[in-house]
Design a protein around this motif. Structure first.
Motif, short mmCIF file in Angstrom:
data_model
loop_
_atom_site.label_atom_id
_atom_site.label_comp_id
_atom_site.label_asym_id
_atom_site.label_seq_id
_atom_site.Cartn_x
_atom_site.Cartn_y
_atom_site.Cartn_z
N LYS A 88 10.48 4.10 -3.69
CA LYS A 88 10.39 3.41 -2.40
C LYS A 88 9.37 2.28 -2.46
CE LYS A 88 11.42 3.25 2.06
NZ LYS A 88 12.78 3.02 2.58
N LEU A 89 8.20 2.56 -3.06
CA LEU A 89 7.17 1.53 -3.18
C LEU A 89 7.65 0.37 -4.04
CD1 LEU A 89 3.99 3.77 -3.67
CD2 LEU A 89 4.49 2.34 -1.69
N ALA A 90 8.37 0.67 -5.10
CA ALA A 90 8.82 -0.37 -6.03
C ALA A 90 9.73 -1.39 -5.35
CB ALA A 90 9.51 0.25 -7.23
N THR A 91 10.45 -0.96 -4.31
CA THR A 91 11.35 -1.89 -3.63
C THR A 91 10.58 -2.99 -2.90
OG1 THR A 91 11.40 -0.54 -1.60
CG2 THR A 91 13.06 -0.06 -3.30
N TYR A 92 9.29 -2.73 -2.60
CA TYR A 92 8.48 -3.74 -1.91
C TYR A 92 7.78 -4.68 -2.90
CZ TYR A 92 9.03 -0.71 2.20
OH TYR A 92 9.53 0.04 3.24
N LYS A 93 7.92 -4.42 -4.21
CA LYS A 93 7.39 -5.27 -5.27
C LYS A 93 5.86 -5.45 -5.23
CE LYS A 93 11.61 -7.90 -6.16
NZ LYS A 93 12.46 -6.85 -5.60
N PRO A 94 5.11 -4.35 -5.34
CA PRO A 94 3.65 -4.48 -5.46
C PRO A 94 3.28 -4.98 -6.87
CG PRO A 94 4.29 -2.20 -5.72
CD PRO A 94 5.54 -2.95 -5.36
N ARG A 95 2.08 -5.49 -7.03
CA ARG A 95 1.65 -5.93 -8.37
C ARG A 95 1.39 -4.74 -9.28
NH1 ARG A 95 -2.32 -11.26 -8.09
NH2 ARG A 95 -1.08 -12.43 -6.55
N ALA A 96 0.86 -3.66 -8.72
CA ALA A 96 0.56 -2.47 -9.52
C ALA A 96 0.53 -1.26 -8.62
CB ALA A 96 -0.78 -2.62 -10.25
N ILE A 97 0.91 -0.10 -9.17
CA ILE A 97 0.87 1.17 -8.45
C ILE A 97 0.03 2.15 -9.28
CG2 ILE A 97 2.20 3.08 -7.49
CD1 ILE A 97 4.65 1.23 -7.47
N GLY A 98 -1.10 2.54 -8.74
CA GLY A 98 -1.96 3.51 -9.42
C GLY A 98 -1.77 4.89 -8.83
N ILE A 99 -1.58 5.88 -9.69
CA ILE A 99 -1.35 7.26 -9.24
C ILE A 99 -2.59 8.09 -9.56
CG2 ILE A 99 0.17 9.27 -9.32
CD1 ILE A 99 2.32 7.50 -10.50
N ASP A 100 -3.44 8.33 -8.57
CA ASP A 100 -4.63 9.14 -8.77
C ASP A 100 -4.30 10.61 -8.55
OD1 ASP A 100 -7.32 9.76 -9.24
OD2 ASP A 100 -7.79 9.64 -7.09
N ILE A 101 -3.26 11.06 -9.22
CA ILE A 101 -2.80 12.45 -9.14
C ILE A 101 -2.46 12.91 -10.55
CG2 ILE A 101 -1.04 14.02 -8.22
CD1 ILE A 101 -0.63 12.08 -5.91
N VAL A 102 -2.99 14.05 -10.93
CA VAL A 102 -2.73 14.57 -12.28
C VAL A 102 -1.27 14.96 -12.43
CG1 VAL A 102 -3.26 16.47 -13.85
CG2 VAL A 102 -5.11 15.35 -12.58
N ARG A 103 -0.67 14.53 -13.54
CA ARG A 103 0.71 14.90 -13.84
C ARG A 103 0.87 15.14 -15.33
NH1 ARG A 103 1.63 16.39 -9.48
NH2 ARG A 103 3.50 16.07 -8.22
#
Length: 400
Positions: A88-103
């Motif tokens: 969903k976020l990618a459809t808005y075209k951000p410059r970067a997406i940081g995930i501060d969640i352990v995976r």
């Protein structure tokens, strides 16, 4: 030309020795770190007392709050929901997406969905824990993300448990150099401005974006004494505002209840903003709804904001005086105190003069910067020398 009488000279000699002893004790306290806790408290206070800043609209925090967790029905949230959020976020075209969640491990259902999202969205940056904890444990990054899309999320608390520094780069146990989540997000954002990350000009170990060198933290920086300065650290110039960043919920994104301009061409940080999840750290340098406590994702946001604001807006970094200037500062105020003691005739006048000097010192540390901020509205920068007491300064330049 008036000459001093023998009585006046003797009076100065009598007052000089106790004064020199006091100056010597203050220098000794500085060297041993006896005043460190007071100086750090003073730094926090001076940072809070600055004029309030505006929201940094270049950063959006997507906070997974208590309502989100209750609605999903489980914590940590499944890979399926995280993958849906990323798409969903990618459809808005951000410059970067940081995930501060352990995976580091699958959280079913939806692991294959998350892997597909990682592969499709090249602006995603995940996290790992690069430094071992007290038990020697580290946390691996998401196994399907390439190394250049992984930053560490380690933080270094001071002795009192509060966060005042940010670790930007360090070597892991295998000797491999790693960058923090904040640095990778800043790098992704600034690359679109044609600004790249290089080694420092004045300090080759420091990091530099364009002409802005990120001042490296040293063991005896400011009020610190023999602090752990391993890796590449900076003092965090927290953004002084009740709402430094826009924060929306996971549900806001999933339902489309958000202005697309908040995301497009911005940095998006995904993290936990639920108190039950306990991703909370101690930070007294900024006001918050829970005094002294800030969500971990917000600390990363402050570090990213500090970097890009310094590079693009000229917002000053926190810098400190050299040891030589610190000792000169101590001696100047020490001899001023001696002079006041000898020039005043009564204990009452002595106390009054020292009080006025102390108030003047605090005022000189705060008032000029606050006045200029009001008059020039960020077009002019005047450093503040944040001081702890009448004779020993913290020497941190605390600026908006």
């Amino acid at each position: 030309m008036r000459l001093f009488t023998q009585e006046e000279i003797q009076s100065w000699r009598v007052g000089l020795m106790p004064g020199l002893v006091v100056i010597g004790l203050v220098i000794l306290f500085r060297i041993t770190g006896f005043l460190q806790s007071l100086e750090l408290i003073a730094l926090d206070s001076f940072l809070r007392w600055r004029p309030e800043e505006s929201i940094d609209k270049r950063i959006l925090i997507v906070g997974i709050n208590e309502q989100d967790i209750q609605r999903i029905g489980t914590y940590p949230i499944p890979d399926r929901d995280l993958a849906s959020l990323l798409r969903k976020l990618a459809t808005y075209k951000p410059r970067a997406i940081g995930i501060d969640i352990v995976r580091d491990l699958p959280v079913d259902p939806g692991y294959t969905d998350l892997v597909a999202a990682f592969q499709a969205i090249k602006t995603v940056i995940g996290i790992e824990k690069a430094l071992p904890d007290q038990y020697g444990n580290t946390i691996n990054p998401p196994p399907t993300l390439p190394p250049e899309q992984v930053g560490f999320a380690d933080v270094i608390p001071d002795a009192d448990g509060h966060i005042r520094r940010s670790l930007l780069g360090t070597s892991n146990l295998e000797g491999e150099y790693k960058f923090s989540l904040a640095i990778l997000l800043a790098k992704a954002y600034l690359s679109k401005e044609g600004i790249s990350l290089t080694n420092g000009t004045d300090d080759p170990i420091a990091m530099q974006f364009g002409t802005t060198e990120l001042t490296r933290f040293r063991p005896n920086s400011g009020g610190y004494v023999r602090a752990d300065a391993g890796g590449n650290q900076i003092l965090i110039n927290f953004r002084n505002a009740r709402e430094p960043f826009r924060i929306v919920s996971l549900n806001d994104i999933q339902t489309g209840n958000i202005d697309p301009s908040w995301i497009r061409d911005r940095i998006v940080l995904i993290g936990i903003t639920s108190h039950s999840a306990k991703d909370i750290v101690n930070v007294s340098a900024i006001p918050s709804s829970t005094p002294g406590l800030v969500f971990g994702v917000e600390v990363h946001a402050h570090t990213v904001s500090q970097i890009i604001s310094a590079v693009l807006d000229g917002r000053p970094l926190l810098r400190v005086w050299s040891d030589s200037w610190e000792y000169i500062w101590i001696m100047v105020w020490g001899f001023l105190g001696i002079s006041l003691a000898r020039l005043t005739k009564t204990p009452r006048h002595n106390l009054l003069s020292v009080s006025v000097a102390g108030i003047s010192l605090v005022g000189l540390s705060l008032w000029p910067r606050m006045l200029m901020a009001t008059i020039y509205q960020s077009f002019f920068t005047l450093p503040i020398v944040a001081t702890c007491n009448l004779t020993n300064g913290l020497q941190a330049i605390a600026c908006d």
